[in-house]
Design an enzyme around this catalytic site. Structure first.
Site, mmCIF file in Angstrom:
data_model
loop_
_atom_site.group_PDB
_atom_site.id
_atom_site.type_symbol
_atom_site.label_atom_id
_atom_site.label_comp_id
_atom_site.label_asym_id
_atom_site.label_seq_id
_atom_site.Cartn_x
_atom_site.Cartn_y
_atom_site.Cartn_z
ATOM 1 N N GLU A 148 0.855 -1.191 0.000
ATOM 2 C CA GLU A 148 0.000 0.000 0.000
ATOM 3 C C GLU A 148 0.889 1.239 0.000
ATOM 4 O O GLU A 148 1.912 1.272 0.686
ATOM 5 C CB GLU A 148 -0.894 0.022 1.242
ATOM 6 N N ALA A 245 12.818 -1.767 13.877
ATOM 7 C CA ALA A 245 12.079 -2.065 15.113
ATOM 8 C C ALA A 245 11.011 -0.999 15.350
ATOM 9 O O ALA A 245 11.150 0.136 14.918
ATOM 10 C CB ALA A 245 13.044 -2.102 16.288
ATOM 11 N N GLY A 250 1.307 -3.798 11.097
ATOM 12 C CA GLY A 250 -0.146 -3.656 11.047
ATOM 13 C C GLY A 250 -0.603 -3.778 9.607
ATOM 14 O O GLY A 250 0.110 -4.340 8.776
ATOM 15 N N CYS A 253 -2.874 -6.754 5.483
ATOM 16 C CA CYS A 253 -2.298 -7.964 4.853
ATOM 17 C C CYS A 253 -1.462 -8.808 5.799
ATOM 18 O O CYS A 253 -1.763 -9.977 6.009
ATOM 19 C CB CYS A 253 -1.474 -7.544 3.652
ATOM 20 N N LYS A 256 -3.570 -10.294 8.662
ATOM 21 C CA LYS A 256 -4.584 -11.224 8.135
ATOM 22 C C LYS A 256 -3.925 -12.489 7.583
ATOM 23 O O LYS A 256 -4.371 -13.604 7.860
ATOM 24 C CB LYS A 256 -5.376 -10.513 7.023
HETATM 25 C C1 UGA Z 1 2.389 -6.170 2.556
HETATM 26 C C2 UGA Z 1 3.576 -6.732 1.749
HETATM 27 O O1 UGA Z 1 4.736 -5.931 1.981
HETATM 28 C C3 UGA Z 1 3.264 -6.739 0.251
HETATM 29 O O2 UGA Z 1 4.339 -7.338 -0.477
HETATM 30 C C4 UGA Z 1 1.976 -7.546 0.009
HETATM 31 O O3 UGA Z 1 1.611 -7.553 -1.351
HETATM 32 C C5 UGA Z 1 0.853 -6.925 0.818
HETATM 33 O O4 UGA Z 1 1.199 -6.918 2.216
HETATM 34 C C6 UGA Z 1 -0.379 -7.760 0.566
HETATM 35 O O5 UGA Z 1 -0.404 -8.921 0.974
HETATM 36 O O6 UGA Z 1 -1.283 -7.303 -0.150
HETATM 37 P P1 UGA Z 1 1.510 -3.711 3.134
HETATM 38 O O7 UGA Z 1 0.330 -4.303 3.820
HETATM 39 O O8 UGA Z 1 1.315 -2.518 2.288
HETATM 40 O O9 UGA Z 1 2.230 -4.813 2.192
HETATM 41 O O10 UGA Z 1 2.508 -3.389 4.325
HETATM 42 P P2 UGA Z 1 4.100 -3.264 4.497
HETATM 43 O O11 UGA Z 1 4.654 -2.104 3.776
HETATM 44 O O12 UGA Z 1 4.736 -4.586 4.229
HETATM 45 O O13 UGA Z 1 4.181 -2.951 6.068
HETATM 46 C C7 UGA Z 1 3.509 -3.790 7.008
HETATM 47 C C8 UGA Z 1 3.733 -3.325 8.407
HETATM 48 O O14 UGA Z 1 5.035 -3.674 8.863
HETATM 49 C C9 UGA Z 1 3.586 -1.835 8.646
HETATM 50 O O15 UGA Z 1 2.801 -1.629 9.816
HETATM 51 C C10 UGA Z 1 4.995 -1.355 8.879
HETATM 52 O O16 UGA Z 1 5.064 -0.237 9.712
HETATM 53 C C11 UGA Z 1 5.621 -2.575 9.527
HETATM 54 N N1 UGA Z 1 7.078 -2.661 9.346
HETATM 55 C C12 UGA Z 1 7.615 -2.854 8.128
HETATM 56 C C13 UGA Z 1 7.891 -2.572 10.470
HETATM 57 O O17 UGA Z 1 7.423 -2.415 11.610
HETATM 58 N N2 UGA Z 1 9.248 -2.663 10.295
HETATM 59 C C14 UGA Z 1 9.814 -2.837 9.077
HETATM 60 O O18 UGA Z 1 11.057 -2.926 8.991
HETATM 61 C C15 UGA Z 1 8.969 -2.932 7.959
#
Ligand code: UGA
Length: 424
Positions: A148, A245, A250, A253, A256
Site C-alpha cells: 500500500e 524495530a 499492522g 495484509c 490477516k
Molecule cells: C504487505 C507486503 O509488503 C506486500 O508485499 C503484500 O503484497 C501486501 O502486504 C499484501 O499482501 O497485499 P503492506 O500491507 O502494504 O504490504 O505493508 P508493508 O509495507 O509490508 O508494512 C507492514 C507493516 O510492517 C507496517 O505496519 C509497517 O510499519 C511494519 N514494518 C515494516 C515494520 O514495523 N518494520 C519494518 O522494517 C517494515
C-alpha cells in the site's frame, strides 16, 4: 472483479499499459464514486492513473459483469478475503466472483486469481466449479506483492511475477498482460503459487517480530537496535529490509495473512509454531508500548497522552490493524485521557476509536497539555514538527515514546524531553 486496493490498481495499471479493462465493483456507493473518477481510498498516483484511463476510454466501471462477458479474454479476481471470526479465511466473495463468471461466460476464458487464497483453493475451484460447466475455462494463480502506498510502483517494478497454472496457453496469456515489465517470471503449479504468497508475507512478518524481540533485549542490556540492525542487515544473506524495530506490523495484509496461514496450516495437519510466535510477539509489542508509557508516567490514570499517527504506516489512509489505533484504545481503557491525530487517516479513524479518545485534526492541538506523546506512525509531518514549540505546550514529565525510532532523539533530549525509543 473487485475495485479494492489490489483490483483497482491492477485495472488502472493494465489500462495504462494499453489493455481494455472493465472493472467490476459490487458496492453501489463505491461504484458511483469510481464512475466519477473518484478513488475511494488513498493510493499515491492512482487517482491520476484512473482519470487518464477513463479519459482514453480504456477503463470502465460496472456493477454487473454478465452482459459484458462475451468479449472478455481474461478475468482477474481481486475480491476481498477477510478473516472469519473463528480464524479461517472467508472465501465467499471469491466464490461469488468465480460463480458469476462460470454461470455467464459464453466462451472459454482465463480466470486469474489475484486474491490471497489458502493453499488448495485453486485446485478446489478448478475441480468443483470450472470442471462442472459446459464451457472450459483455464485457471491461473497470480498472487500480488503490492505494498500500500507504493502499489503502482510495485506493479511496474515487481521483484518477480508468479504464475501458477498448468495450461500453457493460459500461462502465456497471463505473461502477455505483463509485457514490458522487466521482472523474472516464475511459472509453477497453482498450489505452490498460493503458498508462495502466504510464505512471503509470513517471512516479512517474521523479520519484523524478530527485530522487535532483539530491540526489547537491547533495552535490557543497553545496546542500540539501530546499530545492531544495520550490522545484521548488511549481511547479504539477511538483507536490510524489514529490520526496522517499532510497534509491530499492522495493515490489512500481514496480520490477516499470518493468522490465515497459521489457521489453514493447522487444518492441513501442520502446526506453524514459528509463525504463531511471530503473531504473539507482534501483539505483545503494542502492549509493551502501553507499559512503557505507564512506567514513564508513574501510572496512566488521569494522565493525558497524545497518539501521533493512526494509519498503519505512512503514505496510506488505511487504519486496519493499526498499532496507533489499538494503543489509543488500550491507553483509554487504562484510564489515560487520549488525544489522537493523523494527517490522512482521520476520516477512517472516526468510527473506530472509542468515544473517550479525542480525535483532532492537528498535531499541536493533540499535544496541548499532554504529559506524554507516542509517535505511532512515522509521518514526515510529525518528524518535522517544531519540537521546541511542542515542549512549550506539553506538561511535565514531557515523555516522548518514539514508537518508530524516527524522531531526532538528541535534539529532543536537548529540548528537555524525557525520550524513549524502541531498543535504543
Ligand atoms: C504487505 C507486503 O509488503 C506486500 O508485499 C503484500 O503484497 C501486501 O502486504 C499484501 O499482501 O497485499 P503492506 O500491507 O502494504 O504490504 O505493508 P508493508 O509495507 O509490508 O508494512 C507492514 C507493516 O510492517 C507496517 O505496519 C509497517 O510499519 C511494519 N514494518 C515494516 C515494520 O514495523 N518494520 C519494518 O522494517 C517494515
Amino acid at each position: 472483479m473487485g475495485a479494492g486496493r489490489v483490483g483497482l490498481v491492477a485495472a488502472a495499471c493494465l489500462a495504462n499499459s494499453g489493455h481494455e479493462v472493465i472493472c467490476v465493483e459490487k458496492d453501489p456507493a463505491r461504484l458511483e464514486k469510481l464512475i466519477q473518477a473518484e478513488v475511494p481510498f488513498y493510493e499515491e498516483g492512482l487517482g491520476e492513473l484512473v482519470e487518464s484511463a477513463l479519459r482514453q476510454r480504456r477503463l470502465s466501471f460496472t456493477g454487473v459483469l454478465p452482459g459484458r462477458l462475451s468479449d472478455v479474454g481474461i478475468v482477474l479476481v481481486a475480491a476481498g478475503t477477510p478473516l472469519l471470526p473463528a480464524g479461517g479465511v472467508d472465501l465467499s466473495y471469491v466464490y461469488d466472483a468465480v460463480n458469476e463468471v462460470v454461470q455467464h461466460a459464453p466462451q472459454p476464458l482465463t480466470l486469474v486469481m489475484k486474491s490471497t487464497v489458502p493453499p488448495g483453493t485453486g485446485v478446489a475451484i478448478q475441480r468443483d466449479l470450472l470442471g462442472k460447466g459446459s464451457v472450459k475455462h483455464s485457471y491461473i494463480s497470480n498472487p500480488e506483492f503490492l505494498r500500500e502506498g507504493r502499489a503502482i510502483h510495485d506493479w511496474y517494478h515487481p521483484d518477480r511475477i508468479v504464475i501458477g497454472g498448468q495450461d500453457a496457453e493460459a500461462i502465456q496469456r497471463v505473461r502477455e498482460i505483463y509485457e514490458g515489465i522487466n521482472a523474472p517470471v516464475l511459472v509453477m503449479d497453482v498450489t505452490s503459487a498460493e503458498v508462495a504468497k502466504y510464505a512471503a508475507n509470513a517471512f516479512l512478518a517474521t523479520k519484523v517480530s524478530f527485530i522487535n524481540e532483539i530491540a526489547n533485549l537491547c533495552e535490557l542490556v543497553g545496546a542500540d537496535i539501530d546499530a545492531v540492525a544495520r550490522a545484521v542487515g548488511m549481511d547479504h544473506r539477511i538483507g536490510t529490509h524489514y529490520l526496522k524495530a517499532g510497534l509491530g506490523y499492522g495493515g490489512s495484509c500481514l496480520p490477516k495473512d499470518t493468522n490465515g496461514f497459521a489457521f489453514v496450516s493447522a487444518l492441513n495437519g501442520y502446526d506453524l509454531r514459528l509463525l504463531k510466535t511471530v503473531i504473539e510477539v507482534n501483539a505483545a509489542q503494542r502492549r509493551r508500548a502501553v507499559d512503557k508509557l505507564s512506567q514513564a508516567l508513574g501510572g496512566l490514570t488521569g494522565k493525558r497522552v497524545a497518539v501521533l499517527g493512526l494509519a498503519f504506516k505512512p503514505g496510506t489512509d488505511d487504519i486496519r490493524e493499526s498499532p496507533g489505533i489499538e494503543i489509543a484504545r488500550l491507553l483509554a481503557t487504562a484510564g489515560a485521557s487520549v488525544s489522537a491525530c493523523d494527517p490522512m487517516a482521520w476520516t477512517s479513524a472516526c468510527g473506530l476509536l472509542p468515544p473517550e479518545v479525542e480525535l483532532v485534526t492537528e498535531a499541536f492541538s493533540a499535544l496541548q497539555g499532554c504529559h506524554a506523546a507516542l509517535l505511532a506512525t512515522e509521518w514526515e509531518e510529525f518528524i518535522n514538527l517544531d519540537w521546541q514549540k511542542v515542549r512549550s505546550v506539553m506538561r511535565a514529565p514531557y515523555v516522548i515514546l518514539d514508537g518508530r525510532n524516527a524522531l531526532p532523539r538528541d535534539l529532543l533530549r536537548q529540548y528537555g524531553f524525557n525520550y524513549h525509543g524502541v531498543g535504543r
